[in-house]
Motif scaffolding. Sequence first.
Motif, mmCIF file in Angstrom:
data_model
loop_
_atom_site.group_PDB
_atom_site.id
_atom_site.type_symbol
_atom_site.label_atom_id
_atom_site.label_comp_id
_atom_site.label_asym_id
_atom_site.label_seq_id
_atom_site.Cartn_x
_atom_site.Cartn_y
_atom_site.Cartn_z
ATOM 1 N N ALA B 47 0.841 -1.209 0.000
ATOM 2 C CA ALA B 47 0.000 0.000 0.000
ATOM 3 C C ALA B 47 0.873 1.254 0.000
ATOM 4 O O ALA B 47 0.571 2.245 -0.681
ATOM 5 N N GLU B 48 1.967 1.197 0.790
ATOM 6 C CA GLU B 48 2.857 2.356 0.862
ATOM 7 C C GLU B 48 3.551 2.584 -0.491
ATOM 8 O O GLU B 48 3.679 3.723 -0.961
ATOM 9 N N ARG B 51 1.209 4.175 -2.767
ATOM 10 C CA ARG B 51 1.010 5.587 -2.425
ATOM 11 C C ARG B 51 2.184 6.418 -2.962
ATOM 12 O O ARG B 51 1.977 7.471 -3.575
ATOM 13 N N SER B 54 1.917 6.884 -6.609
ATOM 14 C CA SER B 54 0.891 7.867 -6.942
ATOM 15 C C SER B 54 1.398 9.296 -6.709
ATOM 16 O O SER B 54 1.191 10.181 -7.545
ATOM 17 N N TYR B 55 2.107 9.514 -5.562
ATOM 18 C CA TYR B 55 2.653 10.854 -5.276
ATOM 19 C C TYR B 55 3.636 11.283 -6.364
ATOM 20 O O TYR B 55 3.668 12.443 -6.777
ATOM 21 N N GLY B 59 -0.433 12.294 -8.070
ATOM 22 C CA GLY B 59 -1.705 11.749 -7.597
ATOM 23 C C GLY B 59 -2.382 10.782 -8.547
ATOM 24 O O GLY B 59 -3.415 10.208 -8.209
ATOM 25 N N LEU B 61 -3.275 7.395 -10.439
ATOM 26 C CA LEU B 61 -3.228 6.028 -9.940
ATOM 27 C C LEU B 61 -2.142 5.233 -10.648
ATOM 28 O O LEU B 61 -1.871 5.471 -11.831
#
Lengths: 304, 249
Positions: B47-48, B51, B54-55, B59, B61
């Motif tokens: 999950a990290e 994330r 995405s960053y 942002g 996906l």
Amino acid sequence: MVDVYVPETLEEAVSFLGLHAGAAIPIAGGTDALIDIRTGRSMPEWLVDLSSVPRLGDVELDGEVLRLGALVRIRAVELDPELGRRATAIVEAARVLGSVQVRTMATVGGNLCHATPSAEMPPSLLVHDAVAEIAGVGGRRSIPLAELFAGPGRTTLGPDELLTSLLARAPASSAGSCYLRQTVRWSMDLAGVGVSASVEVDGTVVTDARVALAAVAPVPLLVEAASEAIVGTNLPPEAAREAGRRAAAACSPISDARGTAGYRREVVSVLVPRALRIAWLRATGAWTQGVPAPVNGMSTGEDL
Amino acid sequence: MKAAAADARRQLAEVAARQLEADPRDIVAADGQLFVAGVPDRAIAIAEAARIASYEKSGALLTGQGSYVPEGIVTMIDPETKFGNVSVAYPFAAQVAEVEVDLETGEVTVLNLTAVHDLGRAINPMSCEGQIEGGAAMGVGLALSEEIVMFDGQIAAPNFHDYGMPTAVDVPRIVVNLVETIDPRGPFGAKGVGEAGIIPPPAAIANAVADATGIRPRAYPMRPWKVKDWIDSAERSHVVAGKGVPDDG
């Protein structure tokens, strides 16, 4: 923009309707009125919300006389066990109207006053000899229910008048009634043909009967010629079929998305004998109490 | 789908490799974590990693893409002939309908529907059953009620109320049987299930109506007045002996 007026008495309601004739419409459950506004079929300036007017939602049974307030919810009729025994047609009509969600909001008076030719409640109330009680600025009056309907979407109510309640005959014994309908699907559909019948008997002999139809004429029809065909008989199949033929001859259906005129007339001649048969079985005690009729009355060979 | 998932995994491995200062090819995944093979103590949560990915893309996906051309096929559709082969592994299905026909009103009720689908490997069996049931419900609508009716050039059924889409009470009891014959060319042996549910019900229901009435339906939807008309025409031509529905008990 539509404004809402919430009268607290019947007098306030009818005087407001009279003052704003043509611009105000009464609203009960809203299942027809709001759709009409959204689709542009109706463009009132005022909605007169009847929910705070006392006693319009009462159900009373006094001897043989059933009084249904105009604001009684269809769902309440459907679930009333005493009505199920004594006004079976009315309960069976309520049972198939719209969906549970619609029935929980919709009211008996709304279903009548919207005057849709295919509406469920009119034929079932007609075979129970319903009288419409009406209030207006000038006072109150009562008319046989059949005289309430003027045409598709039109009633004989004056602009200041409200249907307040219905008085129907609900005999405790030697009587039975039934509501059947033909549809394209089983739920959330309007009747292609709706048929209601009531029968009173002495032993097995029919002493009185009513036949009423929906969706096959501009207004709900009470067909006296049909019931006359079976009075004095113990409902042999030929008499029931003759009643069906007379009902079919009396109606004037149209062709639309829910069936052709010819088909509808034929279905009337099929459903009327079935409805009479079921009503007669109920009146003579041969039908197990509490067992609903198949929606279209079709015999599976076991239930009749 | 499998290729797209692999693409997404490759991208996640690249993120993890940067974080762990390792080679992406050494990254493995287990228990929701990404780590260098043999060094599970230094790990980053999937999950990290997603994330961070995405960053890094303002942002957006993290998206995997994949396509698959079956062996021996140059293009899915020949641009000249328009013929082709759209799948490498076709599903097979058989459905059985049990109906009740009101011979006097023409109303058809589907009582039971059994759907047997050879879909290869059922990766998520409950989802497969759901897709078959949903497809079969649409097939029942196609068979019996759904129709765009026109009057004088106007659509007379402009909403789901008049169009006749089946409601919960119009959909029969559906029994689904999954037959998992593994296709070596499909991903994990799967063939497919999305489209197959809707195809058999109209034919199965029409055959059941033919069996019940002796008339052969020739048009969908089998709305009551059409069925009644077929029955009446058949009776006039003495095709049907006339079973008759008892109106006298």
